[in-house]
Enzyme design. Structure first.
Site, PDB file in Angstrom:
ATOM      1  N   SER A  13      37.549  35.647  49.723  1.00 40.47           N
ATOM      2  CA  SER A  13      38.837  35.102  50.288  1.00 40.47           C
ATOM      3  C   SER A  13      40.029  36.003  49.505  1.00 40.47           C
ATOM      4  O   SER A  13      40.914  36.246  50.397  1.00 40.47           O
ATOM      5  CB  SER A  13      39.098  33.689  49.706  1.00 40.47           C
ATOM      6  OG  SER A  13      39.396  33.682  48.278  1.00 40.47           O
ATOM      7  N   ARG A  65      21.464  49.574  35.108  1.00 42.82           N
ATOM      8  CA  ARG A  65      22.885  49.596  35.428  1.00 42.82           C
ATOM      9  C   ARG A  65      23.179  50.779  35.623  1.00 42.82           C
ATOM     10  O   ARG A  65      24.188  51.094  36.647  1.00 42.82           O
ATOM     11  CB  ARG A  65      23.600  48.768  34.300  1.00 42.82           C
ATOM     12  CG  ARG A  65      24.874  48.420  34.463  1.00 42.82           C
ATOM     13  CD  ARG A  65      25.608  47.901  33.389  1.00 42.82           C
ATOM     14  NE  ARG A  65      25.241  46.677  32.898  1.00 42.82           N
ATOM     15  CZ  ARG A  65      25.257  45.501  33.540  1.00 42.82           C
ATOM     16  NH1 ARG A  65      26.280  45.331  34.542  1.00 42.82           N
ATOM     17  NH2 ARG A  65      24.808  44.315  33.102  1.00 42.82           N
ATOM     18  N   MET A  90      31.025  40.267  40.771  1.00 42.29           N
ATOM     19  CA  MET A  90      30.310  39.690  39.763  1.00 42.29           C
ATOM     20  C   MET A  90      29.440  40.677  38.930  1.00 42.29           C
ATOM     21  O   MET A  90      28.133  40.228  38.444  1.00 42.29           O
ATOM     22  CB  MET A  90      29.468  38.493  40.095  1.00 42.29           C
ATOM     23  CG  MET A  90      30.748  37.323  40.883  1.00 42.29           C
ATOM     24  SD  MET A  90      31.914  36.963  39.755  1.00 42.29           S
ATOM     25  CE  MET A  90      31.108  35.650  38.681  1.00 42.29           C
ATOM     26  N   ARG A  91      29.845  41.940  38.813  1.00 39.64           N
ATOM     27  CA  ARG A  91      28.973  42.688  37.915  1.00 39.64           C
ATOM     28  C   ARG A  91      29.780  43.339  36.920  1.00 39.64           C
ATOM     29  O   ARG A  91      31.046  44.050  37.181  1.00 39.64           O
ATOM     30  CB  ARG A  91      28.304  43.873  38.721  1.00 39.64           C
ATOM     31  CG  ARG A  91      27.484  43.265  40.042  1.00 39.64           C
ATOM     32  CD  ARG A  91      26.062  43.161  39.380  1.00 39.64           C
ATOM     33  NE  ARG A  91      25.330  44.337  38.975  1.00 39.64           N
ATOM     34  CZ  ARG A  91      24.371  44.190  37.899  1.00 39.64           C
ATOM     35  NH1 ARG A  91      23.995  42.807  37.739  1.00 39.64           N
ATOM     36  NH2 ARG A  91      23.775  45.029  37.265  1.00 39.64           N
ATOM     37  N   ILE A  92      29.042  43.581  35.591  1.00 41.92           N
ATOM     38  CA  ILE A  92      30.017  44.185  34.693  1.00 41.92           C
ATOM     39  C   ILE A  92      29.800  45.595  34.958  1.00 41.92           C
ATOM     40  O   ILE A  92      28.732  46.199  35.222  1.00 41.92           O
ATOM     41  CB  ILE A  92      29.234  43.960  33.220  1.00 41.92           C
ATOM     42  CG1 ILE A  92      29.924  42.518  33.060  1.00 41.92           C
ATOM     43  CG2 ILE A  92      29.718  44.848  32.221  1.00 41.92           C
ATOM     44  CD1 ILE A  92      29.347  42.022  31.534  1.00 41.92           C
ATOM     45  N   LEU A  93      30.835  46.521  34.944  1.00 40.05           N
ATOM     46  CA  LEU A  93      30.730  47.972  35.057  1.00 40.05           C
ATOM     47  C   LEU A  93      30.732  48.748  33.969  1.00 40.05           C
ATOM     48  O   LEU A  93      31.357  48.459  32.828  1.00 40.05           O
ATOM     49  CB  LEU A  93      31.804  48.486  36.342  1.00 40.05           C
ATOM     50  CG  LEU A  93      32.039  47.736  37.432  1.00 40.05           C
ATOM     51  CD1 LEU A  93      33.326  47.644  38.267  1.00 40.05           C
ATOM     52  CD2 LEU A  93      30.726  48.214  38.632  1.00 40.05           C
ATOM     53  N   HIS A 109      42.012  38.130  38.014  1.00 35.96           N
ATOM     54  CA  HIS A 109      41.123  37.270  37.159  1.00 35.96           C
ATOM     55  C   HIS A 109      41.923  35.717  37.266  1.00 35.96           C
ATOM     56  O   HIS A 109      43.023  35.606  36.851  1.00 35.96           O
ATOM     57  CB  HIS A 109      41.189  37.788  35.704  1.00 35.96           C
ATOM     58  CG  HIS A 109      40.352  36.852  34.922  1.00 35.96           C
ATOM     59  ND1 HIS A 109      38.841  37.026  34.880  1.00 35.96           N
ATOM     60  CD2 HIS A 109      40.697  36.179  33.895  1.00 35.96           C
ATOM     61  CE1 HIS A 109      38.518  36.070  33.915  1.00 35.96           C
ATOM     62  NE2 HIS A 109      39.451  35.475  33.240  1.00 35.96           N
ATOM     63  N   ASP A 145      37.869  42.170  31.350  1.00 36.79           N
ATOM     64  CA  ASP A 145      38.877  41.394  31.586  1.00 36.79           C
ATOM     65  C   ASP A 145      40.230  41.664  30.269  1.00 36.79           C
ATOM     66  O   ASP A 145      40.711  40.877  30.036  1.00 36.79           O
ATOM     67  CB  ASP A 145      38.541  39.996  31.570  1.00 36.79           C
ATOM     68  CG  ASP A 145      37.737  39.696  32.660  1.00 36.79           C
ATOM     69  OD1 ASP A 145      37.852  40.266  33.665  1.00 36.79           O
ATOM     70  OD2 ASP A 145      36.974  38.351  32.517  1.00 36.79           O
ATOM     71  N   GLU A 174      46.398  33.608  43.431  1.00 41.19           N
ATOM     72  CA  GLU A 174      45.582  34.890  43.508  1.00 41.19           C
ATOM     73  C   GLU A 174      45.963  35.708  44.933  1.00 41.19           C
ATOM     74  O   GLU A 174      45.996  36.764  44.911  1.00 41.19           O
ATOM     75  CB  GLU A 174      43.974  34.503  43.537  1.00 41.19           C
ATOM     76  CG  GLU A 174      43.654  34.192  42.247  1.00 41.19           C
ATOM     77  CD  GLU A 174      42.205  34.070  41.964  1.00 41.19           C
ATOM     78  OE1 GLU A 174      41.676  34.939  42.517  1.00 41.19           O
ATOM     79  OE2 GLU A 174      41.652  33.038  41.425  1.00 41.19           O
TER      80      GLU A 174
HETATM   81  C1  GRF Z   1      38.374  34.342  42.443  1.00 41.78           C
HETATM   82  O1  GRF Z   1      38.679  33.018  41.675  1.00 41.78           O
HETATM   83  C2  GRF Z   1      38.492  35.510  41.518  1.00 41.78           C
HETATM   84  O2  GRF Z   1      39.645  35.550  40.724  1.00 41.78           O
HETATM   85  C3  GRF Z   1      37.217  35.287  40.545  1.00 41.78           C
HETATM   86  O3  GRF Z   1      36.087  34.748  41.511  1.00 41.78           O
HETATM   87  C4  GRF Z   1      36.905  34.162  42.695  1.00 41.78           C
HETATM   88  C5  GRF Z   1      36.464  34.763  43.722  1.00 41.78           C
HETATM   89  O4  GRF Z   1      36.851  34.396  45.224  1.00 41.78           O
HETATM   90  N1  GRF Z   1      36.921  36.560  39.980  1.00 41.78           N
HETATM   91  P1  GRF Z   1      36.965  35.346  46.430  1.00 41.78           P
HETATM   92  O5  GRF Z   1      35.346  35.506  46.530  1.00 41.78           O
HETATM   93  O6  GRF Z   1      37.731  36.101  46.317  1.00 41.78           O
HETATM   94  O7  GRF Z   1      37.178  33.897  47.431  1.00 41.78           O
END
Ligand code: GRF
Length: 199
Positions: A13, A65, A90-93, A109, A145, A174
């Protein structure tokens, strides 16, 4: 016009909000690629509908990695992206990856950093009894972060809030905050200088 690559792992989103902000002129850029490490990321469908190039690099198909990050780096460079946006990626870089893009890779974040880095931020806010919550956009550095902050926006934590209600409230923030912060980066108002976000 700046070229943007957005990295996602799921719903996407925030990526969608960035695409729409580019389309309506809020951000003076164009999204040239949406890249996911998850072949089933819902956001890929939206990107395809918008005729944006999509690519999947499934991290499970890579030995480690380093190999994954190296492929991802090459892929992003092939799009000649000026800005790399992490949007629920959702991956640590690795440091090598981050340093290659330093100053032009940013993340959103769902907390008021430096409070509550990492996962499960809404639960952490409730457990801590915080009265304020919100979202942060920051330059990505090798420490998770912890990069210099470009923009933050707060909201209240209400007495009956749950993780779900907080997640919904913060997500609305966000979507707006990411586009605003990106535009400040694109037009040079925000930049990373000597490990600090200016102005
Ligand atoms: C968001 O809250 C973002 O900040 C967090 O994971 C969520 C991802 O939402 N890291 P989307 O995939 O952008 O809808």
């Amino acid at each position: 016009m700046s070229r943007i690559a957005v990295l996602i792992s799921g719903r996407g989103s925030n990526m969608r909000a960035i695409v729409e902000a580019c389309q309506d002129g809020t951000v003076d850029s164009t999204v040239v690629a949406v890249i996911s490490n998850n072949p089933n990321a819902g956001g890929l469908d939206f990107a395809r509908e918008q005729n944006i190039d999509t690519a999947v690099l499934d991290h499970k198909q890579f030995d480690n990695r380093h190999v994954f990050d190296s492929k991802l780096k090459t892929l992003i460079d092939s799009y000649e992206a000026d800005w790399i946006l992490l949007a629920g990626f959702m991956r640590i870089l690795s440091s090598d990856f981050v340093n290659h893009f330093l100053g032009r890779i940013i993340n959103i974040h769902p907390s008021l950093l430096p409070l509550h880095p990492g996962l499960n931020t809404h639960a952490k806010v409730l457990a801590a009894g915080d009265t304020k919550h919100g979202a942060t956009v920051h330059f990505v550095t090798p420490e998770l972060d912890a990069g210099p902050i470009i923009a933050r926006e707060e909201c209240a934590v209400l007495p009956n809030d749950t993780e779900q209600t907080l997640a919904e409230r913060v997500l609305q923030i966000e979507h707006k905050l990411y586009a605003e912060a990106l535009q400040r980066c694109v037009n040079g108002d925000a930049r990373l200088v000597n490990k600090t976000a200016l102005p």
